[in-house]
Design a protein around this motif. Sequence first.
Motif, PDB file in Angstrom:
ATOM      1  N   LEU A 157       0.778  -1.231   0.025  1.00  0.00           N
ATOM      2  CA  LEU A 157      -0.245   0.238   0.043  1.00  0.00           C
ATOM      3  C   LEU A 157       0.744   1.206  -0.042  1.00  0.00           C
ATOM      4  N   GLU A 208       2.010   1.611  -3.581  1.00  0.00           N
ATOM      5  CA  GLU A 208       1.088   2.047  -4.482  1.00  0.00           C
ATOM      6  C   GLU A 208       0.398   3.248  -4.396  1.00  0.00           C
ATOM      7  N   HIS A 209       0.124   3.711  -2.950  1.00  0.00           N
ATOM      8  CA  HIS A 209      -0.637   4.978  -2.691  1.00  0.00           C
ATOM      9  C   HIS A 209       0.281   6.057  -1.996  1.00  0.00           C
ATOM     10  N   ALA A 246      -0.988   8.801   2.191  1.00  0.00           N
ATOM     11  CA  ALA A 246      -2.269   8.428   1.741  1.00  0.00           C
ATOM     12  C   ALA A 246      -2.688   7.058   2.394  1.00  0.00           C
ATOM     13  N   THR A 247      -2.023   6.227   2.818  1.00  0.00           N
ATOM     14  CA  THR A 247      -2.368   5.023   3.286  1.00  0.00           C
ATOM     15  C   THR A 247      -2.565   4.978   4.935  1.00  0.00           C
ATOM     16  N   GLU A 297      -6.280  -4.906   3.947  1.00  0.00           N
ATOM     17  CA  GLU A 297      -5.333  -5.568   3.169  1.00  0.00           C
ATOM     18  C   GLU A 297      -4.953  -6.674   3.830  1.00  0.00           C
ATOM     19  N   GLU A 307       9.632   6.974  -1.281  1.00  0.00           N
ATOM     20  CA  GLU A 307       8.394   7.232  -0.552  1.00  0.00           C
ATOM     21  C   GLU A 307       8.849   7.639   0.904  1.00  0.00           C
TER      22      GLU A 307
END
Length: 197
Positions: free
Chosen positions: A26, A29-30, A34-35, A43, A112
């Motif tokens: 996550l 991906e996000h 934002a997670t 998940e 990230e």
Amino acid sequence: MTNTKRPASARAELRRDAIKEAARRLFVEHGFHATGIAAIAKESGVATQQLYRDFSSKEDIIAEIVTANCERIADQDRLNAALIEKDRAGIMAWLVSTPSRKDDTGDRLFLEVAAEAARNERIRAIYLDVRAQAFANISRAFAGLMGSDAVSDEHRALAQAFMLIELGSVCARTLLDDPVQPASQRLIECLVGGANT
């Protein structure tokens, strides 16, 4: 009657691993920001309350993910063995292989975490700790190449240059989808060559 169930500690470790793997996916991906914990719980298939018993925050999850990634990538045992044996070829091989360990999700997660470190003090502390560990190992490698058991300012300067190349490689691979290994490896070889003279 024998109990064929796993011990509680083994089940807890499997659950924590599932949480970390779901969070990793996550975050990549996000993004970290934002997670949310609810998304990680969903998940991973772990109830939110249980997730909070295992990890008190997202930062705790990312800390464990980053630590595990660093241990896997650093291959410190190989470096230590080469330094103890004064195996220059082994030290050089460790240095040259470090920035070329392409891992798409690992590279994206690294970027990230770096971005989140700019706005989150806890993540910044984790990032700086990991960077300090990497810097120390790379400095030790350059000291070993130059036949020294002690790290000097020159070794640290070479390590800093090395880390700049490595960071640039990660950015180019991830952001530009550019396989920069030949250029990166050539720069590393120049640094290593300079350390050999």
